[in-house]
Every structure is written in C-alpha cells, then in structure tokens.
Scaffold this motif. Structure first.
Motif, PDB file in Angstrom:
ATOM      1  N   LYS A 110       8.895 -13.555  -3.197  1.00 17.92           N
ATOM      2  CA  LYS A 110       8.469 -14.734  -2.434  1.00 17.92           C
ATOM      3  C   LYS A 110       8.421 -15.967  -3.319  1.00 17.92           C
ATOM      4  O   LYS A 110       8.851 -17.054  -2.917  1.00 17.92           O
ATOM      5  N   GLU A 111       7.916 -15.798  -4.517  1.00 24.25           N
ATOM      6  CA  GLU A 111       7.815 -16.918  -5.463  1.00 24.25           C
ATOM      7  C   GLU A 111       9.193 -17.555  -5.703  1.00 24.25           C
ATOM      8  O   GLU A 111       9.342 -18.778  -5.655  1.00 24.25           O
ATOM      9  N   TYR A 165      13.920  -9.196  -7.291  1.00 28.28           N
ATOM     10  CA  TYR A 165      12.543  -8.721  -7.182  1.00 28.28           C
ATOM     11  C   TYR A 165      12.305  -8.004  -5.847  1.00 28.28           C
ATOM     12  O   TYR A 165      11.572  -7.007  -5.797  1.00 28.28           O
ATOM     13  N   GLN A 166      12.929  -8.482  -4.793  1.00 30.30           N
ATOM     14  CA  GLN A 166      12.788  -7.807  -3.500  1.00 30.30           C
ATOM     15  C   GLN A 166      13.365  -6.387  -3.588  1.00 30.30           C
ATOM     16  O   GLN A 166      12.753  -5.439  -3.101  1.00 30.30           O
ATOM     17  N   ASN A 167      14.519  -6.240  -4.211  1.00 36.14           N
ATOM     18  CA  ASN A 167      15.130  -4.916  -4.375  1.00 36.14           C
ATOM     19  C   ASN A 167      14.331  -4.028  -5.318  1.00 36.14           C
ATOM     20  O   ASN A 167      14.464  -2.802  -5.279  1.00 36.14           O
ATOM     21  N   SER A 168      13.522  -4.647  -6.159  1.00 39.48           N
ATOM     22  CA  SER A 168      12.662  -3.907  -7.083  1.00 39.48           C
ATOM     23  C   SER A 168      11.274  -3.669  -6.481  1.00 39.48           C
ATOM     24  O   SER A 168      10.356  -3.258  -7.193  1.00 39.48           O
ATOM     25  N   TYR A 169      11.112  -3.973  -5.203  1.00 45.14           N
ATOM     26  CA  TYR A 169       9.854  -3.775  -4.476  1.00 45.14           C
ATOM     27  C   TYR A 169       8.705  -4.607  -5.044  1.00 45.14           C
ATOM     28  O   TYR A 169       7.553  -4.185  -5.036  1.00 45.14           O
ATOM     29  N   LEU A 199      12.841 -14.489   3.007  1.00 42.00           N
ATOM     30  CA  LEU A 199      11.390 -14.516   3.223  1.00 42.00           C
ATOM     31  C   LEU A 199      11.030 -13.873   4.566  1.00 42.00           C
ATOM     32  O   LEU A 199      10.054 -13.125   4.662  1.00 42.00           O
ATOM     33  N   ALA A 200      11.814 -14.162   5.580  1.00 42.31           N
ATOM     34  CA  ALA A 200      11.569 -13.571   6.903  1.00 42.31           C
ATOM     35  C   ALA A 200      11.612 -12.049   6.831  1.00 42.31           C
ATOM     36  O   ALA A 200      10.798 -11.368   7.464  1.00 42.31           O
ATOM     37  N   LYS A 201      12.531 -11.515   6.062  1.00 43.65           N
ATOM     38  CA  LYS A 201      12.623 -10.054   5.927  1.00 43.65           C
ATOM     39  C   LYS A 201      11.352  -9.474   5.313  1.00 43.65           C
ATOM     40  O   LYS A 201      10.849  -8.441   5.769  1.00 43.65           O
ATOM     41  N   ILE A 202      10.831 -10.158   4.305  1.00 43.05           N
ATOM     42  CA  ILE A 202       9.583  -9.685   3.683  1.00 43.05           C
ATOM     43  C   ILE A 202       8.449  -9.712   4.696  1.00 43.05           C
ATOM     44  O   ILE A 202       7.679  -8.751   4.812  1.00 43.05           O
ATOM     45  N   TYR A 203       8.336 -10.804   5.445  1.00 44.68           N
ATOM     46  CA  TYR A 203       7.243 -10.915   6.412  1.00 44.68           C
ATOM     47  C   TYR A 203       7.403  -9.914   7.559  1.00 44.68           C
ATOM     48  O   TYR A 203       6.416  -9.348   8.027  1.00 44.68           O
ATOM     49  N   LYS A 204       8.627  -9.665   7.996  1.00 37.84           N
ATOM     50  CA  LYS A 204       8.837  -8.682   9.059  1.00 37.84           C
ATOM     51  C   LYS A 204       8.438  -7.285   8.587  1.00 37.84           C
ATOM     52  O   LYS A 204       7.794  -6.538   9.326  1.00 37.84           O
ATOM     53  N   GLU A 205       8.807  -6.952   7.360  1.00 37.55           N
ATOM     54  CA  GLU A 205       8.472  -5.632   6.819  1.00 37.55           C
ATOM     55  C   GLU A 205       6.968  -5.393   6.799  1.00 37.55           C
ATOM     56  O   GLU A 205       6.520  -4.261   6.923  1.00 37.55           O
TER      57      GLU A 205
END
Length: 186
Positions: free
Chosen positions: A59-60, A49-53, A79-85
C-alpha cells in the motif's frame, strides 16, 4: 541506466521464481535511486511486496506511485485488490472507480468491480460491469465466465452456456470455462 534497472526488475518478476523476487526488488530500488518519482517502478515495487504478502508495504508504494503520477491507473487497481481481499469493498470500489475514470476501457478494473458487486449479491450492477469489460476488450475471457455465473443464478442456463462458449473462444484452454461447460452439459 534507469530503464535497465526497471526492465530487469520486470524480467525477474515475470520469471515467477521466488528466488528472483529479491533481485526484482533490488532492481526497482536501484531504478528509484535514479528517479525517485517514477510511478511504474513505485507500482512494481508495490507489486513485489503484494506478492510477498506484505500488504502494508505494498500500500505504501502504491500510494507513492499515485502521488508521483495521479493519472497512472495501475496502483489504483492494485490497491483495490488489497482492499477487496480484506473485504473492504467500499474502499476497493473507490480505487477501482478512480482507475476507470483514468481509463474508461480498463477491462480488468471493470471486471474486478463487477466481482465486488457479485460478492455483495448485487447481480445487476455486477453484470453491468462485466458487459462493459467485454465491450472494452472483447477477448476478456474472465468477464464472460463471470457473466455465466449470474446467468446460472438467474436460471438462464442456455445464456450461461453461450457466454462460457465465448470465454472458450477467447482462450481454448481456459480451464474454468471448460469445467463449467462440462458441468452445465450434465
């Protein structure tokens, strides 16, 4: 049967073919039907899902992976990567520190934490984590490159050049290091 689905999903993701991402998702979902609480499959589905934006779904699944196995470092890092972005640096740091607590030699997490401090202009803290990353994994080229940026900011061009050479020694085709070496030579 579980491992067949899980490993097939990994193979589809590693192919870097967008058409295979759906097949990877199907494989991980089938693996989870056999074992609902297997953290690696939950994490991989989060990566899908992260690679699919789709960071909400990512996160779920990362949180489900953590719930299934609190000592599994990868969903914390993801998760840290998502929050940093999304420039939520404090939340990103919390998850990175949890990953590092699980594995104090997790070079990718140490380096990533350094990049957050770098972006916050906290260069001493950034350098501390870059050095720790290279101590944990001496061939971790990204940390050497990142160290060079701080040395350059501090006006220590010779030191910047030296750590870039170290990054190049780790990977002779590391494009960022090669470009920076050429730029510093001018």
């Amino acid at each position: 049967a579980y491992w067949v689905y899980h490993n097939a999903g990994l193979a589809f993701i590693k192919s870097n073919n967008k058409g295979y991402l759906m097949a990877a998702r199907t494989c991980f979902r089938n693996a989870l039907k056999l074992n609902r609480k297997y953290a690696p499959s939950l994490n991989e589905l989060g990566l899908y899902y992260q690679n699919s934006y789709n960071n909400i779904r990512a996160k779920e699944y990362f949180l489900k992976a953590i719930k299934a196995c609190a000592d599994y470092k990868y969903p914390y890092f993801n998760l840290a990567k998502i929050y940093k972005e999304s420039a939520q640096y404090e939340r990103a740091k919390v998850f990175l520190l949890k990953a590092i607590k699980i594995d104090p030699d997790y070079a990718a997490a140490l380096n990533y934490l350094g990049t957050i401090y770098y972006e916050e202009n906290m260069y001493n803290a950034a350098m501390y984590y870059y050095v720790r990353a290279t101590e944990a994994q001496p061939e971790f080229k990204y940390a050497y490159y990142n160290m060079s940026l701080i040395f350059e900011i501090d006006g220590k061009i010779k030191k910047a050049y030296q750590v870039l050479e170290r990054a190049k020694a780790c990977d002779s085709e590391y494009e960022l290091a090669l470009q920076e070496i050429q730029r510093l030579k001018k």
